[in-house]
Design a protein around this motif. Structure first.
Motif, PDB file in Angstrom:
ATOM      1  N   MET A   1      21.434 -47.000  21.557  1.00 57.97           N
ATOM      2  CA  MET A   1      20.039 -46.751  21.215  1.00 57.97           C
ATOM      3  C   MET A   1      19.838 -46.575  19.711  1.00 57.97           C
ATOM      4  O   MET A   1      18.710 -46.343  19.272  1.00 57.97           O
ATOM      5  CB  MET A   1      19.529 -45.521  21.966  1.00 57.97           C
ATOM      6  N   GLY A   2      20.917 -46.708  18.941  1.00 59.76           N
ATOM      7  CA  GLY A   2      20.803 -46.675  17.486  1.00 59.76           C
ATOM      8  C   GLY A   2      21.194 -45.369  16.839  1.00 59.76           C
ATOM      9  O   GLY A   2      21.054 -45.218  15.612  1.00 59.76           O
ATOM     10  N   LEU A   3      21.689 -44.401  17.592  1.00 61.02           N
ATOM     11  CA  LEU A   3      22.067 -43.108  17.015  1.00 61.02           C
ATOM     12  C   LEU A   3      23.387 -43.237  16.260  1.00 61.02           C
ATOM     13  O   LEU A   3      24.370 -43.755  16.793  1.00 61.02           O
ATOM     14  CB  LEU A   3      22.197 -42.064  18.121  1.00 61.02           C
ATOM     15  N   GLN A   4      23.391 -42.762  15.017  1.00 62.90           N
ATOM     16  CA  GLN A   4      24.588 -42.805  14.174  1.00 62.90           C
ATOM     17  C   GLN A   4      24.895 -41.402  13.659  1.00 62.90           C
ATOM     18  O   GLN A   4      23.995 -40.693  13.202  1.00 62.90           O
ATOM     19  CB  GLN A   4      24.384 -43.753  12.991  1.00 62.90           C
ATOM     20  N   GLN A   5      26.154 -41.035  13.734  1.00 61.54           N
ATOM     21  CA  GLN A   5      26.600 -39.721  13.240  1.00 61.54           C
ATOM     22  C   GLN A   5      27.114 -39.864  11.816  1.00 61.54           C
ATOM     23  O   GLN A   5      27.728 -40.880  11.463  1.00 61.54           O
ATOM     24  CB  GLN A   5      27.705 -39.175  14.149  1.00 61.54           C
ATOM     25  N   PHE A   6      26.852 -38.861  10.981  1.00 64.50           N
ATOM     26  CA  PHE A   6      27.346 -38.896   9.604  1.00 64.50           C
ATOM     27  C   PHE A   6      27.702 -37.476   9.156  1.00 64.50           C
ATOM     28  O   PHE A   6      27.301 -36.493   9.780  1.00 64.50           O
ATOM     29  CB  PHE A   6      26.309 -39.521   8.660  1.00 64.50           C
ATOM     30  N   GLY A   7      28.439 -37.419   8.068  1.00 62.95           N
ATOM     31  CA  GLY A   7      28.892 -36.146   7.522  1.00 62.95           C
ATOM     32  C   GLY A   7      30.409 -36.039   7.591  1.00 62.95           C
ATOM     33  O   GLY A   7      30.970 -35.991   8.687  1.00 62.95           O
ATOM     34  N   LYS A   8      31.067 -36.053   6.404  1.00 65.04           N
ATOM     35  CA  LYS A   8      32.522 -35.952   6.343  1.00 65.04           C
ATOM     36  C   LYS A   8      32.921 -34.950   5.258  1.00 65.04           C
ATOM     37  O   LYS A   8      32.227 -34.813   4.252  1.00 65.04           O
ATOM     38  CB  LYS A   8      33.157 -37.312   6.049  1.00 65.04           C
ATOM     39  N   GLU A   9      34.029 -34.300   5.493  1.00 62.95           N
ATOM     40  CA  GLU A   9      34.541 -33.380   4.484  1.00 62.95           C
ATOM     41  C   GLU A   9      34.981 -34.151   3.235  1.00 62.95           C
ATOM     42  O   GLU A   9      35.552 -35.237   3.334  1.00 62.95           O
ATOM     43  CB  GLU A   9      35.727 -32.592   5.044  1.00 62.95           C
ATOM     44  N   GLY A  10      34.700 -33.571   2.079  1.00 64.19           N
ATOM     45  CA  GLY A  10      35.113 -34.181   0.830  1.00 64.19           C
ATOM     46  C   GLY A  10      34.085 -35.078   0.185  1.00 64.19           C
ATOM     47  O   GLY A  10      34.254 -35.498  -0.960  1.00 64.19           O
ATOM     48  N   GLU A  11      32.976 -35.377   0.889  1.00 65.49           N
ATOM     49  CA  GLU A  11      31.958 -36.224   0.288  1.00 65.49           C
ATOM     50  C   GLU A  11      31.014 -35.385  -0.573  1.00 65.49           C
ATOM     51  O   GLU A  11      30.817 -34.190  -0.316  1.00 65.49           O
ATOM     52  CB  GLU A  11      31.168 -36.968   1.367  1.00 65.49           C
ATOM     53  N   PRO A  12      30.444 -35.971  -1.615  1.00 67.82           N
ATOM     54  CA  PRO A  12      29.539 -35.215  -2.488  1.00 67.82           C
ATOM     55  C   PRO A  12      28.328 -34.704  -1.716  1.00 67.82           C
ATOM     56  O   PRO A  12      27.839 -35.350  -0.791  1.00 67.82           O
ATOM     57  CB  PRO A  12      29.125 -36.242  -3.557  1.00 67.82           C
ATOM     58  N   PHE A  13      27.860 -33.547  -2.091  1.00 64.64           N
ATOM     59  CA  PHE A  13      26.698 -32.951  -1.433  1.00 64.64           C
ATOM     60  C   PHE A  13      25.431 -33.702  -1.838  1.00 64.64           C
ATOM     61  O   PHE A  13      25.174 -33.930  -3.024  1.00 64.64           O
ATOM     62  CB  PHE A  13      26.580 -31.473  -1.817  1.00 64.64           C
ATOM     63  N   ASP A  14      24.644 -34.105  -0.840  1.00 68.86           N
ATOM     64  CA  ASP A  14      23.386 -34.819  -1.057  1.00 68.86           C
ATOM     65  C   ASP A  14      22.289 -34.040  -0.331  1.00 68.86           C
ATOM     66  O   ASP A  14      22.264 -34.006   0.900  1.00 68.86           O
ATOM     67  CB  ASP A  14      23.477 -36.247  -0.526  1.00 68.86           C
ATOM     68  N   PRO A  15      21.385 -33.412  -1.056  1.00 65.35           N
ATOM     69  CA  PRO A  15      20.367 -32.575  -0.390  1.00 65.35           C
ATOM     70  C   PRO A  15      19.427 -33.358   0.514  1.00 65.35           C
ATOM     71  O   PRO A  15      18.738 -32.756   1.341  1.00 65.35           O
ATOM     72  CB  PRO A  15      19.612 -31.942  -1.568  1.00 65.35           C
ATOM     73  N   THR A  16      19.383 -34.687   0.388  1.00 65.35           N
ATOM     74  CA  THR A  16      18.495 -35.469   1.248  1.00 65.35           C
ATOM     75  C   THR A  16      19.082 -35.669   2.649  1.00 65.35           C
ATOM     76  O   THR A  16      18.329 -35.940   3.593  1.00 65.35           O
ATOM     77  CB  THR A  16      18.208 -36.842   0.624  1.00 65.35           C
ATOM     78  N   ILE A  17      20.403 -35.527   2.795  1.00 62.53           N
ATOM     79  CA  ILE A  17      21.020 -35.714   4.107  1.00 62.53           C
ATOM     80  C   ILE A  17      21.904 -34.533   4.510  1.00 62.53           C
ATOM     81  O   ILE A  17      22.405 -34.506   5.639  1.00 62.53           O
ATOM     82  CB  ILE A  17      21.846 -37.017   4.148  1.00 62.53           C
ATOM     83  N   HIS A  18      22.116 -33.573   3.597  1.00 64.50           N
ATOM     84  CA  HIS A  18      22.953 -32.412   3.897  1.00 64.50           C
ATOM     85  C   HIS A  18      22.121 -31.135   3.829  1.00 64.50           C
ATOM     86  O   HIS A  18      21.190 -31.042   3.024  1.00 64.50           O
ATOM     87  CB  HIS A  18      24.128 -32.303   2.915  1.00 64.50           C
ATOM     88  N   GLU A  19      22.491 -30.192   4.656  1.00 67.27           N
ATOM     89  CA  GLU A  19      21.897 -28.854   4.613  1.00 67.27           C
ATOM     90  C   GLU A  19      23.030 -27.857   4.411  1.00 67.27           C
ATOM     91  O   GLU A  19      23.900 -27.718   5.283  1.00 67.27           O
ATOM     92  CB  GLU A  19      21.134 -28.555   5.904  1.00 67.27           C
TER      93      GLU A  19
ATOM     94  N   ASP B   1      39.446 -26.917  -7.454  1.00 66.48           N
ATOM     95  CA  ASP B   1      39.917 -28.297  -7.336  1.00 66.48           C
ATOM     96  C   ASP B   1      38.790 -29.295  -7.125  1.00 66.48           C
ATOM     97  O   ASP B   1      39.040 -30.440  -6.727  1.00 66.48           O
ATOM     98  CB  ASP B   1      40.923 -28.406  -6.187  1.00 66.48           C
ATOM     99  N   VAL B   2      37.516 -28.917  -7.358  1.00 65.85           N
ATOM    100  CA  VAL B   2      36.400 -29.848  -7.226  1.00 65.85           C
ATOM    101  C   VAL B   2      35.714 -29.988  -8.578  1.00 65.85           C
ATOM    102  O   VAL B   2      35.697 -29.059  -9.384  1.00 65.85           O
ATOM    103  CB  VAL B   2      35.387 -29.372  -6.160  1.00 65.85           C
ATOM    104  N   THR B   3      35.190 -31.164  -8.821  1.00 62.69           N
ATOM    105  CA  THR B   3      34.516 -31.437 -10.097  1.00 62.69           C
ATOM    106  C   THR B   3      32.999 -31.531  -9.937  1.00 62.69           C
ATOM    107  O   THR B   3      32.292 -31.663 -10.928  1.00 62.69           O
ATOM    108  CB  THR B   3      35.034 -32.753 -10.691  1.00 62.69           C
ATOM    109  N   GLU B   4      32.505 -31.506  -8.702  1.00 65.26           N
ATOM    110  CA  GLU B   4      31.074 -31.530  -8.418  1.00 65.26           C
ATOM    111  C   GLU B   4      30.839 -30.807  -7.111  1.00 65.26           C
ATOM    112  O   GLU B   4      31.780 -30.470  -6.384  1.00 65.26           O
ATOM    113  CB  GLU B   4      30.566 -32.968  -8.328  1.00 65.26           C
ATOM    114  N   THR B   5      29.587 -30.562  -6.793  1.00 63.71           N
ATOM    115  CA  THR B   5      29.256 -29.889  -5.533  1.00 63.71           C
ATOM    116  C   THR B   5      29.694 -30.775  -4.374  1.00 63.71           C
ATOM    117  O   THR B   5      29.227 -31.908  -4.231  1.00 63.71           O
ATOM    118  CB  THR B   5      27.748 -29.609  -5.453  1.00 63.71           C
TER     119      THR B   5
END
Length: 217
Positions: free
Chosen positions: A130-148, A157-161
């Motif tokens: 039906m088109g449902l897609q899951q997203f969100g992985k550890e280590g990816e940069p924080f994006d306020p448009t898709i992350h809460e 050991d991180v250089t960005e949020t």
């Protein structure tokens, strides 16, 4: 028995007081009136034809306008139908998200076995169709448009949020996000870059002293 006189020809009757020469002008005058009547008739037919052509052009323009309006109506109805369908699917899948979360937790704890596993996988397959897609992985940069962000910390050991933990996966349908991924984020340690830069500057100085030692000896 009557004998016919040779060479005798019958002549048309001529009224008394008139000669045969008087009949000829009348015949000529009656023959000249015919072309005038034909011209008037042709002019009338031409006028009727012009009216018919004008009416045909008007009806053709009306038909073209109606056809354009109908095509616009069909496109609008099709667009609305697709929009309503997408909204209905999104609402249905949104109601299923808690169930999918329970399936994910059961899988993480090794409890997804037996018949429950088969049912859960079937449900996930239907949701994906039906088109449902899951997203969100550890280590990816924080994006306020898709992350809460639900948790916040600092890490050397991180250089960005960065998303350091996925508390709940996000879901989208096409380009539409129906639930953001709920994550724990970590930012660079305050002053870590400054300390690193100072350490990099001190290293050559220590090396220079080491290099100068043998020369003094």
């Amino acid at each position: 028995m009557t004998e016919e006189t040779p060479g005798f020809e019958e002549k048309p009757d001529v009224p008394s007081g008139a000669t045969s020469d008087d009949a000829e002008p009348k015949a000529a005058s009656s023959g000249g009136a015919a072309p005038a009547g034909d011209a008037a008739q042709i002019a009338g037919l031409t006028a009727q034809l012009d009216q018919v052509r004008k009416a045909l052009e008007e009806r053709t323009a009306d038909l073209q306008r109606l056809q354009a309006e109908f095509q616009n109506y069909r496109r609008r109805v099709e667009r609305d139908r697709i929009t309503v369908k997408e909204i209905a699917i999104a609402n249905l899948l949104t109601e299923l998200l808690p169930v999918l979360d329970d399936i994910g937790r059961a899988r993480d704890h090794g409890e997804l076995v037996g018949g429950f596993k088969s049912v859960a996988e079937s449900l996930e397959t239907v949701a994906a169709k039906m088109g449902l897609q899951q997203f969100g992985k550890e280590g990816e940069p924080f994006d306020p448009t898709i992350h809460e962000a639900l948790m916040h910390s600092y890490a050397p050991d991180v250089t960005e949020t960065t998303c350091v933990a996925i508390l709940q996966p996000g879901y989208r349908i096409g380009e539409r996000t129906i639930r953001p991924a709920r994550v724990a984020v970590a930012e660079p340690q305050p002053g870590a870059q400054t300390v690193k830069a100072e350490g990099a500057e001190e290293a050559p100085a220590a090396g220079d002293e080491k290099d100068n030692g043998p020369e003094e000896g």
